[in-house]
Design a protein around this motif. Structure first.
Motif, PDB file in Angstrom:
ATOM      1  N   THR A 194      -4.294  -4.154   4.907  1.00 41.88           N
ATOM      2  CA  THR A 194      -5.221  -4.224   3.781  1.00 41.88           C
ATOM      3  C   THR A 194      -5.957  -5.559   3.850  1.00 41.88           C
ATOM      4  O   THR A 194      -5.328  -6.611   3.791  1.00 41.88           O
ATOM      5  N   ASP A 224      -4.358  -2.840  -5.254  1.00 46.19           N
ATOM      6  CA  ASP A 224      -3.618  -3.281  -4.077  1.00 46.19           C
ATOM      7  C   ASP A 224      -4.287  -4.555  -3.561  1.00 46.19           C
ATOM      8  O   ASP A 224      -5.489  -4.745  -3.730  1.00 46.19           O
ATOM      9  N   SER A 228       0.835  -1.211   0.000  1.00 43.48           N
ATOM     10  CA  SER A 228       0.000   0.000   0.000  1.00 43.48           C
ATOM     11  C   SER A 228       0.868   1.258   0.000  1.00 43.48           C
ATOM     12  O   SER A 228       0.522   2.263  -0.618  1.00 43.48           O
ATOM     13  N   PRO A 262      -4.742   3.149   3.235  1.00 43.35           N
ATOM     14  CA  PRO A 262      -4.226   3.001   4.598  1.00 43.35           C
ATOM     15  C   PRO A 262      -3.004   2.080   4.640  1.00 43.35           C
ATOM     16  O   PRO A 262      -2.971   1.080   3.925  1.00 43.35           O
TER      17      PRO A 262
HETATM   18 MG    MG Z   1      -1.651  -2.861   2.461  1.00 39.95          MG
END
Ligand code: MG
Ligand code: GTP
Length: 425
Positions: free
Chosen positions: A115, A183, A95, A108
């Motif tokens: 995640t 992601d 991320s 985040p």
């Molecule tokens: Mg992540």
């Protein structure tokens, strides 16, 4: 400070190759659409007239079907984008890499498992950012990065579900040029990697393996890319050895570790996966710090003095390496997406046009045949007309002559009769 974030100075971006191709191909398909529509109208006009002897309903249906197919392809082309997916073990910094590439803390990040489902980031117009959860149509608007962060952490989703983040194109050059970044949760949290691949990877143009430079490539990471390689032919893979800032604390070992990671990375891509040659693989392995890159790229808050950020030794080199990675990545994704995403569609369109062309040609030949037939028949009829005309003339003449002869004969007989009469008297 190299700021591509504002979109200034990105004229030479390799991504333009894709976006320009997309624009051109859209114009081309609009033209094709117009031609087919005109052909359809022409056929309809003839088909609907009383004297129609050539257009069959089947041809009208074929033209309609071709038009529908072309419209479908056109639709798909306008929705086409370049897609990059990020994989790696939990906390390797996936991320953070996405954020660094977007020049802002959009997704985040954090220690531990952060995640928890797939997150895609795509561009939207300037009207405002929003979220779409798991295929739902309901747009949830987001005002700020902080709000986005809250919204994302509130969602409890299964690892293979998707949240789509739409972020204003004006804020980021990558999004403006039609790149979608995806992601993923750590590769180690799921056992059903095949499903991940089927759901999110089949149309990906580039894969980025975010590895941890502090350790070595893990079996789980390698296994995942072996599966990807089985399902896709020669996927484009980059390896980012992230957290390279950690090396600053051990400068005496740095070169040795780098060499080791580089060799292993090259060997994984070239010898194990066989997706690329050894010499090309050198440009697919990078040593970066997503954290530092993001820190240096974060937009300045107006009115607030820059708080001094500690950067480890050699951070300039790592920032440059991140930018070098981005350049290679942009070239690769643009080239690959232009080829795969447009080639297939143009080939399909070309087949449809070929079929229509042969139908139009058949129509032309048939019409010419009919025209020739008509001409021959006209000549034949004219000749017959002339013949009959002559015959008529002949008959008239003969009948005129006949009548005169008859009259003469009658007169002669009358005379004979009269002279007989006179003689008797
Ligand atoms: Mg992540
Ligand atoms: P999951 O979403 O949990 O799978 O993790 P992730 O791979 O997305 O990692 P994330 O980006 O959340 O980063 C994890 C932690 O590592 C965060 O605290 C980041 O600040 C930190 N981190 C990320 N990149 C770097 C880096 O290059 N150097 C250092 N020192 N820390 C980093």
């Amino acid at each position: 400070r190299m700021n591509r974030h504002s979109g200034a100075g990105d004229m030479g971006s390799p991504l333009k190759h894709f976006t320009n191709a997309k624009k051109k191909i859209n114009v081309l398909f609009s033209d094709i659409q117009t031609y087919i529509e005109e052909f359809g109208e022409f056929i309809d006009d003839i088909g609907n007239s009383d004297e129609n002897i050539i257009i069959e309903e089947e041809l009208e249906d074929d033209v309609l079907a071709a038009l529908e197919k072309i419209n479908g392809i056109k639709d798909m082309l306008t929705r086409n984008h370049m897609k990059v997916v990020f994989f790696g073990r939990t906390s390797n910094g996936k991320s953070s890499v996405v954020n660094a590439m977007l020049w802002d803390r959009i997704l985040p990040t954090g220690i531990g498992h952060t995640t928890n489902c797939f997150l895609s980031v795509a561009g939207c117009s300037d009207e405002g950012a929003y979220l779409l959860c798991n295929g739902s149509e309901e747009k949830r608007s987001i005002k700020s990065v902080t709000q986005l962060s809250h919204a994302l952490s509130e969602e409890s989703m299964s690892p293979d579900s998707l949240i789509q983040v739409f972020w204003p194109k004006s804020k980021c050059a990558l999004l403006k040029d039609d790149v979608v970044l995806v992601d993923s949760p750590g590769i180690d949290v799921s056992h059903d990697l095949d499903q991940w691949i089927d759901k999110y990877c089949l149309d990906a143009d580039v894969f980025i393996l975010v590895a941890n430079a502090e350790s070595t490539l893990m079996q789980a990471e390698k296994k995942f890319f072996h599966r990807v390689n089985e399902k896709l032919s020669k996927p484009n893979i980059f390896i980012l050895n992230n957290r390279w800032d950690a090396s600053a604390s051990e400068p005496e070992l740095m070169e040795q570790v780098r060499q080791q990671h580089l060799e292993r990375g090259i060997s994984f891509l070239a010898d194990e996966l066989k997706v690329i040659s050894k010499s090309q693989a050198k440009d697919r392995v990078f040593f970066v710090s997503a954290k530092e890159t993001l820190q240096s790229r974060m937009p300045k808050v107006p009115g607030k003095a820059d708080s001094p950020v500690y950067m480890a030794d050699g951070h300039q080199v790592r920032l440059m390496e991140f930018a070098r990675f981005e350049r290679e990545f942009e070239e690769c994704i643009s080239r690959s997406a232009t080829r795969t995403k447009f080639e297939y569609h143009t080939q399909r369109a070309s087949k449809i046009i070929d079929q229509l062309h042969s139908k139009a040609e058949w129509l032309y030949t048939k019409a010419t045949e009919l025209m020739n037939e008509c001409r021959d028949r006209r000549v034949f009829l004219l000749q017959r007309l002339e013949y009959i005309d002559n015959q008529m003339k002949l008959v008239t003449q003969r009948s005129k002559d006949g009548i005169v002869a008859l009259a003469n004969e009658a007169e002669r007989q009358v005379r004979v009769a009269m002279s007989d009469e006179i003689r008797r008297l």
